[in-house]
Design a protein around this motif. Sequence first.
Motif, PDB file in Angstrom:
ATOM      1  N   PHE A  77       0.878  -1.121  -0.044  1.00  0.00           N
ATOM      2  CA  PHE A  77      -0.050   0.016   0.202  1.00  0.00           C
ATOM      3  C   PHE A  77       1.049   1.307  -0.048  1.00  0.00           C
ATOM      4  O   PHE A  77       1.779   1.258   0.769  1.00  0.00           O
ATOM      5  CB  PHE A  77      -0.829  -0.121   1.514  1.00  0.00           C
ATOM      6  CG  PHE A  77      -1.919  -1.186   1.184  1.00  0.00           C
ATOM      7  CD1 PHE A  77      -3.087  -0.997   0.794  1.00  0.00           C
ATOM      8  CD2 PHE A  77      -1.486  -2.353   1.933  1.00  0.00           C
ATOM      9  CE1 PHE A  77      -4.010  -1.980   0.926  1.00  0.00           C
ATOM     10  CE2 PHE A  77      -2.327  -3.446   1.945  1.00  0.00           C
ATOM     11  CZ  PHE A  77      -3.669  -3.506   1.568  1.00  0.00           C
ATOM     12  N   GLU A  78       0.474   2.241  -0.952  1.00  0.00           N
ATOM     13  CA  GLU A  78       1.459   3.516  -0.946  1.00  0.00           C
ATOM     14  C   GLU A  78       0.618   4.511  -0.636  1.00  0.00           C
ATOM     15  O   GLU A  78      -0.748   4.649  -0.910  1.00  0.00           O
ATOM     16  CB  GLU A  78       1.986   3.617  -2.295  1.00  0.00           C
ATOM     17  CG  GLU A  78       2.937   2.608  -2.521  1.00  0.00           C
ATOM     18  CD  GLU A  78       3.703   2.711  -3.819  1.00  0.00           C
ATOM     19  OE1 GLU A  78       3.600   3.669  -4.517  1.00  0.00           O
ATOM     20  OE2 GLU A  78       4.624   1.690  -4.207  1.00  0.00           O
ATOM     21  N   PHE A  79       1.058   5.452  -0.001  1.00  0.00           N
ATOM     22  CA  PHE A  79       0.746   6.852   0.692  1.00  0.00           C
ATOM     23  C   PHE A  79       1.211   8.097   0.085  1.00  0.00           C
ATOM     24  O   PHE A  79       2.434   7.863   0.050  1.00  0.00           O
ATOM     25  CB  PHE A  79       0.318   6.490   2.049  1.00  0.00           C
ATOM     26  CG  PHE A  79      -0.555   5.333   2.676  1.00  0.00           C
ATOM     27  CD1 PHE A  79      -1.864   5.369   2.609  1.00  0.00           C
ATOM     28  CD2 PHE A  79       0.133   4.353   2.855  1.00  0.00           C
ATOM     29  CE1 PHE A  79      -2.512   4.293   3.014  1.00  0.00           C
ATOM     30  CE2 PHE A  79      -0.523   3.116   3.264  1.00  0.00           C
ATOM     31  CZ  PHE A  79      -1.813   3.154   3.382  1.00  0.00           C
ATOM     32  N   THR A  80       0.650   9.017   0.314  1.00  0.00           N
ATOM     33  CA  THR A  80       1.294  10.462  -0.006  1.00  0.00           C
ATOM     34  C   THR A  80       2.194  11.082   1.151  1.00  0.00           C
ATOM     35  O   THR A  80       3.068  11.539   1.064  1.00  0.00           O
ATOM     36  CB  THR A  80       0.098  11.425  -0.557  1.00  0.00           C
ATOM     37  OG1 THR A  80      -0.601  11.029  -1.600  1.00  0.00           O
ATOM     38  CG2 THR A  80       0.830  12.733  -0.920  1.00  0.00           C
TER      39      THR A  80
ATOM     40  N   GLU B 180      -1.021   9.654   6.669  1.00  0.00           N
ATOM     41  CA  GLU B 180      -1.750   8.796   6.010  1.00  0.00           C
ATOM     42  C   GLU B 180      -1.604   7.313   6.254  1.00  0.00           C
ATOM     43  O   GLU B 180      -2.387   6.302   6.654  1.00  0.00           O
ATOM     44  CB  GLU B 180      -1.951   8.905   4.533  1.00  0.00           C
ATOM     45  CG  GLU B 180      -2.562  10.041   4.173  1.00  0.00           C
ATOM     46  CD  GLU B 180      -2.359  10.397   2.651  1.00  0.00           C
ATOM     47  OE1 GLU B 180      -1.544  10.079   2.036  1.00  0.00           O
ATOM     48  OE2 GLU B 180      -2.979  11.592   2.069  1.00  0.00           O
ATOM     49  N   THR B 181      -0.035   7.028   6.277  1.00  0.00           N
ATOM     50  CA  THR B 181       0.411   5.727   6.635  1.00  0.00           C
ATOM     51  C   THR B 181       0.137   5.436   7.936  1.00  0.00           C
ATOM     52  O   THR B 181      -0.483   4.448   8.363  1.00  0.00           O
ATOM     53  CB  THR B 181       1.987   5.725   6.326  1.00  0.00           C
ATOM     54  OG1 THR B 181       2.190   6.230   4.850  1.00  0.00           O
ATOM     55  CG2 THR B 181       2.504   4.585   6.581  1.00  0.00           C
ATOM     56  N   ARG B 182       0.212   6.216   8.865  1.00  0.00           N
ATOM     57  CA  ARG B 182      -0.144   6.209  10.561  1.00  0.00           C
ATOM     58  C   ARG B 182      -1.448   5.680  10.484  1.00  0.00           C
ATOM     59  O   ARG B 182      -2.012   4.797  11.516  1.00  0.00           O
ATOM     60  CB  ARG B 182       0.465   7.473  11.132  1.00  0.00           C
ATOM     61  CG  ARG B 182       0.219   7.536  12.646  1.00  0.00           C
ATOM     62  CD  ARG B 182       1.269   6.312  13.359  1.00  0.00           C
ATOM     63  NE  ARG B 182       0.768   5.025  13.563  1.00  0.00           N
ATOM     64  CZ  ARG B 182       1.652   4.192  13.759  1.00  0.00           C
ATOM     65  NH1 ARG B 182       2.868   4.222  13.889  1.00  0.00           N
ATOM     66  NH2 ARG B 182       1.080   3.046  14.210  1.00  0.00           N
TER      67      ARG B 182
ATOM     68  N   THR C 112       5.941   6.385   3.642  1.00  0.00           N
ATOM     69  CA  THR C 112       4.697   6.350   2.711  1.00  0.00           C
ATOM     70  C   THR C 112       4.443   5.168   2.019  1.00  0.00           C
ATOM     71  O   THR C 112       3.617   5.068   1.209  1.00  0.00           O
ATOM     72  CB  THR C 112       4.901   7.478   1.721  1.00  0.00           C
ATOM     73  OG1 THR C 112       6.195   7.191   0.874  1.00  0.00           O
ATOM     74  CG2 THR C 112       5.166   8.747   2.182  1.00  0.00           C
ATOM     75  N   TYR C 113       4.755   3.959   2.862  1.00  0.00           N
ATOM     76  CA  TYR C 113       4.299   2.616   2.189  1.00  0.00           C
ATOM     77  C   TYR C 113       4.214   1.736   3.137  1.00  0.00           C
ATOM     78  O   TYR C 113       4.511   1.743   4.311  1.00  0.00           O
ATOM     79  CB  TYR C 113       5.188   2.163   1.154  1.00  0.00           C
ATOM     80  CG  TYR C 113       6.582   1.618   1.689  1.00  0.00           C
ATOM     81  CD1 TYR C 113       6.589   0.332   2.241  1.00  0.00           C
ATOM     82  CD2 TYR C 113       7.529   2.586   1.915  1.00  0.00           C
ATOM     83  CE1 TYR C 113       7.777  -0.074   2.858  1.00  0.00           C
ATOM     84  CE2 TYR C 113       8.848   2.128   2.439  1.00  0.00           C
ATOM     85  CZ  TYR C 113       8.796   0.792   3.290  1.00  0.00           C
ATOM     86  OH  TYR C 113      10.138   0.457   3.617  1.00  0.00           O
TER      87      TYR C 113
ATOM     88  N   THR D 142      -8.153   1.250   3.164  1.00  0.00           N
ATOM     89  CA  THR D 142      -7.265   2.537   2.462  1.00  0.00           C
ATOM     90  C   THR D 142      -8.376   3.561   2.108  1.00  0.00           C
ATOM     91  O   THR D 142      -7.739   4.675   2.013  1.00  0.00           O
ATOM     92  CB  THR D 142      -6.988   1.871   1.296  1.00  0.00           C
ATOM     93  OG1 THR D 142      -7.848   1.257   0.241  1.00  0.00           O
ATOM     94  CG2 THR D 142      -5.896   0.651   1.517  1.00  0.00           C
ATOM     95  N   GLU D 143      -9.620   3.303   1.798  1.00  0.00           N
ATOM     96  CA  GLU D 143     -10.589   4.767   1.493  1.00  0.00           C
ATOM     97  C   GLU D 143     -10.447   5.657   2.546  1.00  0.00           C
ATOM     98  O   GLU D 143     -10.551   6.758   2.417  1.00  0.00           O
ATOM     99  CB  GLU D 143     -11.852   3.984   1.503  1.00  0.00           C
ATOM    100  CG  GLU D 143     -12.135   2.941   0.346  1.00  0.00           C
ATOM    101  CD  GLU D 143     -13.520   2.463   0.180  1.00  0.00           C
ATOM    102  OE1 GLU D 143     -14.511   2.725   0.984  1.00  0.00           O
ATOM    103  OE2 GLU D 143     -13.746   1.278  -0.617  1.00  0.00           O
ATOM    104  N   ALA D 144     -10.476   5.072   3.998  1.00  0.00           N
ATOM    105  CA  ALA D 144     -10.399   6.093   4.999  1.00  0.00           C
ATOM    106  C   ALA D 144      -9.083   6.765   5.459  1.00  0.00           C
ATOM    107  O   ALA D 144      -8.966   7.683   5.727  1.00  0.00           O
ATOM    108  CB  ALA D 144     -10.819   5.371   6.363  1.00  0.00           C
TER     109      ALA D 144
END
Length: 90
Positions: A22-25, A29-31, A56-57, A84-86
């Motif tokens: 999963f990758e985040f900006t 968001e990761t936390r 970020t992943y 992941t939506e939230a």
Amino acid sequence: MTKAPEGWEARGPRPMNLFRRFEFTRYSETRRFLDALAELSARVGRHPQNINFGATYVNITLEVAEGESEAPWSELAQQINALTEASGER
């Protein structure tokens, strides 16, 4: 395993593993995702075999033990996808 859940890669054959990155900006968001994952795992009583993450992943491996039904792990993978939506996965 007949078909891995969306976004997941079946690895194996024994023990069968499901893997997804999963990758985040942003780290926030990761936390959020990791906190939600911890809550989900505690609620359903199933925990990933391995969680590896950076700012970020998040890499997650779910292990299906030999002789164990794949269905609960596939369901957990789908529930993790819903998190992941939230949390803002890109």
